[in-house]
Write a protein that holds these residues in place. Structure first.
Motif, mmCIF file in Angstrom:
data_model
loop_
_atom_site.group_PDB
_atom_site.id
_atom_site.type_symbol
_atom_site.label_atom_id
_atom_site.label_comp_id
_atom_site.label_asym_id
_atom_site.label_seq_id
_atom_site.Cartn_x
_atom_site.Cartn_y
_atom_site.Cartn_z
ATOM 1 N N SER A 646 0.801 -1.218 0.000
ATOM 2 C CA SER A 646 0.000 0.000 0.000
ATOM 3 C C SER A 646 0.836 1.272 0.000
ATOM 4 N N GLU A 647 2.156 1.134 0.076
ATOM 5 C CA GLU A 647 3.047 2.292 -0.003
ATOM 6 C C GLU A 647 4.396 1.818 -0.549
ATOM 7 N N ASP A 648 5.221 2.754 -0.964
ATOM 8 C CA ASP A 648 6.545 2.393 -1.467
ATOM 9 C C ASP A 648 7.268 1.540 -0.438
ATOM 10 N N SER A 649 7.803 0.408 -0.883
ATOM 11 C CA SER A 649 8.356 -0.580 0.049
ATOM 12 C C SER A 649 9.648 -1.167 -0.482
ATOM 13 N N LEU A 650 10.548 -1.454 0.448
ATOM 14 C CA LEU A 650 11.765 -2.207 0.145
ATOM 15 C C LEU A 650 11.685 -3.522 0.911
ATOM 16 N N PHE A 651 11.661 -4.638 0.177
ATOM 17 C CA PHE A 651 11.633 -5.957 0.799
ATOM 18 C C PHE A 651 13.046 -6.536 0.815
ATOM 19 N N VAL A 652 13.388 -7.155 1.932
ATOM 20 C CA VAL A 652 14.722 -7.725 2.111
ATOM 21 C C VAL A 652 14.580 -9.193 2.477
ATOM 22 N N ASN A 681 21.052 3.043 -6.454
ATOM 23 C CA ASN A 681 21.210 1.789 -7.169
ATOM 24 C C ASN A 681 21.131 0.606 -6.205
ATOM 25 N N LEU A 682 20.245 -0.353 -6.505
ATOM 26 C CA LEU A 682 20.072 -1.507 -5.625
ATOM 27 C C LEU A 682 21.295 -2.410 -5.608
ATOM 28 N N GLU A 683 21.968 -2.540 -6.745
ATOM 29 C CA GLU A 683 23.170 -3.377 -6.778
ATOM 30 C C GLU A 683 24.249 -2.821 -5.856
ATOM 31 N N ASP A 684 24.414 -1.500 -5.874
ATOM 32 C CA ASP A 684 25.385 -0.888 -4.958
ATOM 33 C C ASP A 684 24.949 -1.097 -3.511
ATOM 34 N N GLY A 685 23.654 -0.962 -3.270
ATOM 35 C CA GLY A 685 23.145 -1.139 -1.920
ATOM 36 C C GLY A 685 23.336 -2.541 -1.394
ATOM 37 N N ILE A 686 23.171 -3.525 -2.260
ATOM 38 C CA ILE A 686 23.303 -4.910 -1.802
ATOM 39 C C ILE A 686 24.761 -5.262 -1.538
ATOM 40 N N ARG A 687 25.673 -4.693 -2.323
ATOM 41 C CA ARG A 687 27.103 -4.913 -2.041
ATOM 42 C C ARG A 687 27.491 -4.265 -0.718
ATOM 43 N N ASP A 688 26.903 -3.119 -0.446
ATOM 44 C CA ASP A 688 27.152 -2.454 0.833
ATOM 45 C C ASP A 688 26.667 -3.319 1.990
ATOM 46 N N LEU A 689 25.504 -3.937 1.851
ATOM 47 C CA LEU A 689 24.982 -4.809 2.905
ATOM 48 C C LEU A 689 25.884 -6.015 3.132
ATOM 49 N N ILE A 690 26.397 -6.596 2.050
ATOM 50 C CA ILE A 690 27.304 -7.741 2.177
ATOM 51 C C ILE A 690 28.562 -7.332 2.952
ATOM 52 N N ASN A 691 29.098 -6.153 2.638
ATOM 53 C CA ASN A 691 30.299 -5.681 3.346
ATOM 54 C C ASN A 691 30.029 -5.462 4.830
ATOM 55 N N VAL A 692 28.859 -4.880 5.133
ATOM 56 C CA VAL A 692 28.502 -4.661 6.538
ATOM 57 C C VAL A 692 28.352 -6.000 7.253
ATOM 58 N N ALA A 693 27.709 -6.960 6.588
ATOM 59 C CA ALA A 693 27.519 -8.276 7.200
ATOM 60 C C ALA A 693 28.856 -8.964 7.450
ATOM 61 N N ASN A 694 29.799 -8.845 6.541
ATOM 62 C CA ASN A 694 31.120 -9.440 6.751
ATOM 63 C C ASN A 694 31.854 -8.758 7.902
ATOM 64 N N VAL A 704 21.455 -12.043 0.141
ATOM 65 C CA VAL A 704 20.456 -10.974 0.224
ATOM 66 C C VAL A 704 19.745 -10.845 -1.116
ATOM 67 N N VAL A 705 18.432 -10.701 -1.076
ATOM 68 C CA VAL A 705 17.641 -10.315 -2.244
ATOM 69 C C VAL A 705 16.862 -9.063 -1.858
ATOM 70 N N LEU A 706 17.035 -7.981 -2.615
ATOM 71 C CA LEU A 706 16.318 -6.730 -2.383
ATOM 72 C C LEU A 706 15.256 -6.547 -3.457
ATOM 73 N N VAL A 707 14.076 -6.122 -3.039
ATOM 74 C CA VAL A 707 12.975 -5.854 -3.969
ATOM 75 C C VAL A 707 12.411 -4.483 -3.631
ATOM 76 N N ARG A 708 12.444 -3.566 -4.594
ATOM 77 C CA ARG A 708 11.900 -2.216 -4.381
ATOM 78 C C ARG A 708 10.620 -2.071 -5.195
ATOM 79 N N ALA A 709 9.509 -1.865 -4.490
ATOM 80 C CA ALA A 709 8.203 -1.718 -5.134
ATOM 81 C C ALA A 709 7.662 -0.325 -4.872
#
Length: 724
Positions: A646-652, A681-694, A704-709
């Motif tokens: 019902s609103e702009d959402s980012l699914f993780v 950019n979602l690809e940049d964001g997902i690489r950032d998340l991987i680095n933080v997780a490491n 990680v799979v990111l979905v922006r709706a």
């Protein structure tokens, strides 16, 4: 009741931890330094970062206002039916609220004796006499600025409500001495942000029971009605309302705090802002003009300080202004005379003011448009919007196909909705929204769906047992003033177990089995049923179980996997999972939400009523209670849940290599919230998340799979969809 910030479970007020997921209900994590901060703290004690939940409070004295004749009878009848002491009588709420709502926690409410809680020795607000029948309040007029030199019985640190939930961060004057028909704006700190507000209780289907109960004395203050009626349009710049209440002739409304948002005028002054962007902002203003007209709120667009920009640099309003009605005495607060005609020429003069105050040069086509608008050659909003579209087409050359079009000049995927045309029947319906409060839910349509996926072995493992799959089908239609999208999407993530040649086999087998099942069983224009989703998971479990049996695997040698999957059909969605891989959702309104609850021993004990600190003190607390493959289908009970976007959402979708140690709960504001913006950019964001997780974890594989709706209200008839 207390609403858990992670899983949205409803908890009793006395809970310190969520009895569903174990999240703290008394502290939050500082987004800067990760320190635990009490919920009622404005800033972090460790680093000084602002952590508190801040609202923009409008306090109005609405005595002696006059309303339109068309609404007078209804409002007068409503006023006469209400008790003298308060529109939100506490006893009425107790009687009317359903059993699953803790009525004492609905805050703020008024008991008819006090509205504000000043410091010791200060003056307490007394109940007012009932207004004379001819002095009926109406919707708000523009605010005044807060004067820090005003004498006040309510200094900074006092509370705005009797329940001491909303703490003043600025001075508030003595309201008894406040002139009639004026209002004051201050920022307040929410000291109980997880507690449900009265308006939230109404939105959760309590309103009909409250409104129809003969014992109920609940009614919305008039100051709040336009905000509530326009809530379906918050993604078009309308400020979300959090709470509202009234005592006597004093009304209070709490809104999202936009005081620090960028001014549209500042962007206008920026040399980097293109002419095409300027035209797009003018177009957004015409869209808002049509939206606000039925509610007499067009003046919201006439006050330049009220024009702000959200994180996507889309036009947004700080608050709603109401123009004075004709033949109504002017108030001290309005810059507009009560007899002024709010025509599109008025809007054109605001545009001229924007150019004048920004010292920006008007370019040829727009200069001609503003001239025609001023002399009356443009009579209707539709004509004005058509001219703007023509100018946008002129600015777009064939070589600029990669530049944003009319619907997304400021940001590629932040699209302007189609022209809002209200016919006579629709205008009547829109006006009637005022009397059919508190909420009107409009169907939404999907305008953008993007994704990115990545897996990493981590820093301590030698091979990767995680696996993910993405299968989407998108059909779209794009025109200068609209974008329409139909999508069917499947996102799956699995975290395997069983060692080399075991876990990775199980996770890949699960993903491929589920994908193959839905290729032949997801053929309609609707989401698969719950039975179909469970059958897909059952088949995945059986495929892995059969391999275990064939290879005579036993004990810890039996391979298995977790599974989390998200299914999307336009704005309808479903999530299903087995194990401890998770689905999160991030929105600007609700923040980070965990949509799944792990299938592990600790969570099982919490669901049985065990305190979280006791449940997770067990040595087997993190052992899975369910996984695909080790056992037959009789031991698999997947959780399946349906919901609407019902609103702009980012699914993780996240494996535990990312979610362990509350990594996302601690870092979502810095690493997930910015990804809601289309320009990121979602690809940049997902690489950032991987680095933080490491950096934080690293002990396990990370996937990680990111979905922006992105969505908007479906305000136009369904158009033909062509494959893009």
């Amino acid at each position: 009741m207390l609403i858990c910030p992670q899983c949205k479970f409803e908890n009793p007020n006395t809970n310190k931890f969520c009895q569903n997921c174990g999240a703290s209900l008394t502290h939050k994590v500082c987004p800067e330094c990760n320190a635990d901060v009490p919920l009622n703290a404005q800033t972090c004690h460790n680093c000084g970062a602002e952590c508190g939940t801040i609202w923009w409070a409008i306090i109005a004295k609405v005595e002696n206002f006059v309303i339109g004749e068309a609404d007078f009878d209804n409002i007068e009848k409503e006023r006469q039916d209400e008790p003298e002491s308060s529109l939100f009588a506490l006893d009425g709420i107790h009687e009317a609220c359903p059993e699953n709502v803790d009525s004492e926690s609905i805050s703020p409410v008024v008991d008819g004796k006090q509205l504000l809680q000043p410091e010791s020795g200060g003056q307490v607000m007394k109940p007012e006499e009932e207004l004379e029948s001819e002095n009926v309040p109406t919707l708000p007029t523009p605010p005044v600025s807060v004067s820090t030199s005003a004498s006040s019985s309510f200094p900074e640190g006092s509370y705005l409500d009797l329940q001491q939930r909303y703490k003043l961060l600025e001075l508030l004057p003595n309201l008894e001495e406040m002139p009639a028909n004026t209002q004051w704006c201050v920022r307040v700190l929410d000291c109980q942000p997880y507690q449900i507000s009265l308006l939230e209780a109404m939105a959760a289907n309590q309103y009909q029971e409250l409104a129809t109960s003969s014992q109920s004395a609940v009614s919305l203050p008039y100051l709040a009605k336009a905000y509530v009626a326009l809530q379906p349009y918050t993604n078009q710049g309308i400020p979300p309302i959090h709470d509202a209440w009234q005592q006597g002739d004093i009304q209070v409304v709490l809104l999202e705090d936009r005081d620090r948002w960028l001014y549209l005028l500042d962007l206008w002054r920026d040399d980097k802002t293109s002419s095409l962007q300027i035209v797009n902002y003018l177009y957004q203003m015409t869209r808002l003009w049509a939206l606000l007209e039925p509610f007499n709120c067009r003046q919201s667009l006439l006050e330049l300080p009220n024009l702000r920009l959200d994180e996507d640099q889309a036009l947004a309003l700080q608050m709603l202004y109401v123009e004075p009605l004709k033949n109504t005495p002017a108030t001290p607060l309005t810059n507009t005379t009560s007899g002024e005609d709010f025509s599109i020429q008025t809007l054109g003069r605001v545009w001229q003011k924007l150019f004048k105050e920004s010292q920006r040069t008007q370019f040829g086509s727009l200069l001609e448009l503003l001239g025609d608008l001023e002399i009356g050659n443009i009579q209707t909003l539709l004509e004005l919007q058509s001219r703007l579209q023509a100018i946008a087409s002129e600015l777009q050359t064939p070589s600029s196909t990669n530049k944003p079009n009319m619907t997304s000049a400021a940001n590629q995927d932040h699209d302007s909705p189609p022209i809002l045309q209200l016919n006579e029947q629709e205008e009547d319906t829109a006006t009637k929204l005022i009397d059919d409060l508190p909420t009107v839910v409009l169907p939404m349509q999907l305008i953008s769906l993007e994704h990115a996926g990545l897996t990493d072995v981590g820093r301590q493992r030698h091979h990767n047992e995680d696996y993910f799959g993405i299968d989407t089908k998108i059909a779209k239609l794009e025109l200068p003033n609209t974008r329409n999208l139909q999508a069917r999407a499947l996102y799956i993530l699995c975290d395997g177990m069983g060692g080399h040649a075991g876990g990775e086999v199980a996770s890949a087998l699960a993903v491929n089995t589920v994908r193959q099942y839905f290729k032949t069983n997801w053929i309609a224009s609707e989401l698969p049923t719950e039975d179909q989703i469970r059958e897909a998971i059952r088949q995945a479990n059986q495929a892995i179980y059969d391999v275990n049996q064939q290879d005579a695997r036993s004990g810890i040698g039996r391979m298995g996997t977790t599974l989390i999957m998200l299914l999307i059909q336009n704005t309808q969605a479903a999530v299903a999972h087995v194990g401890d891989s998770r689905l999160y959702c991030v929105t600007r309104k609700r923040g980070l939400e965990q949509l799944t609850v792990d299938h592990e021993v600790g969570q099982r004990e919490i669901s049985r009523g065990v305190e979280p600190n006791v449940a997770y003190a067990r040595p087997d607390a993190y052992q899975l209670t369910q996984a695909l493959g080790p056992r037959d289908e009789n031991f698999i009970i997947p959780d399946v849940k349906f919901f609407e976007i019902s609103e702009d959402s980012l699914f993780v979708l996240a494996s535990d290599g990312l979610s362990d140690n509350d990594l996302l709960e601690t870092n979502w504001q810095n690493h997930l919230l910015p990804l809601l913006s289309s320009g990121v950019n979602l690809e940049d964001g997902i690489r950032d998340l991987i680095n933080v997780a490491n950096d934080y974890n690293g002990h396990d594989n990370i996937t990680v799979v990111l979905v922006r709706a992105k969505v908007r209200p479906a305000l136009e008839s369904q158009k033909e969809i062509v494959t893009g």
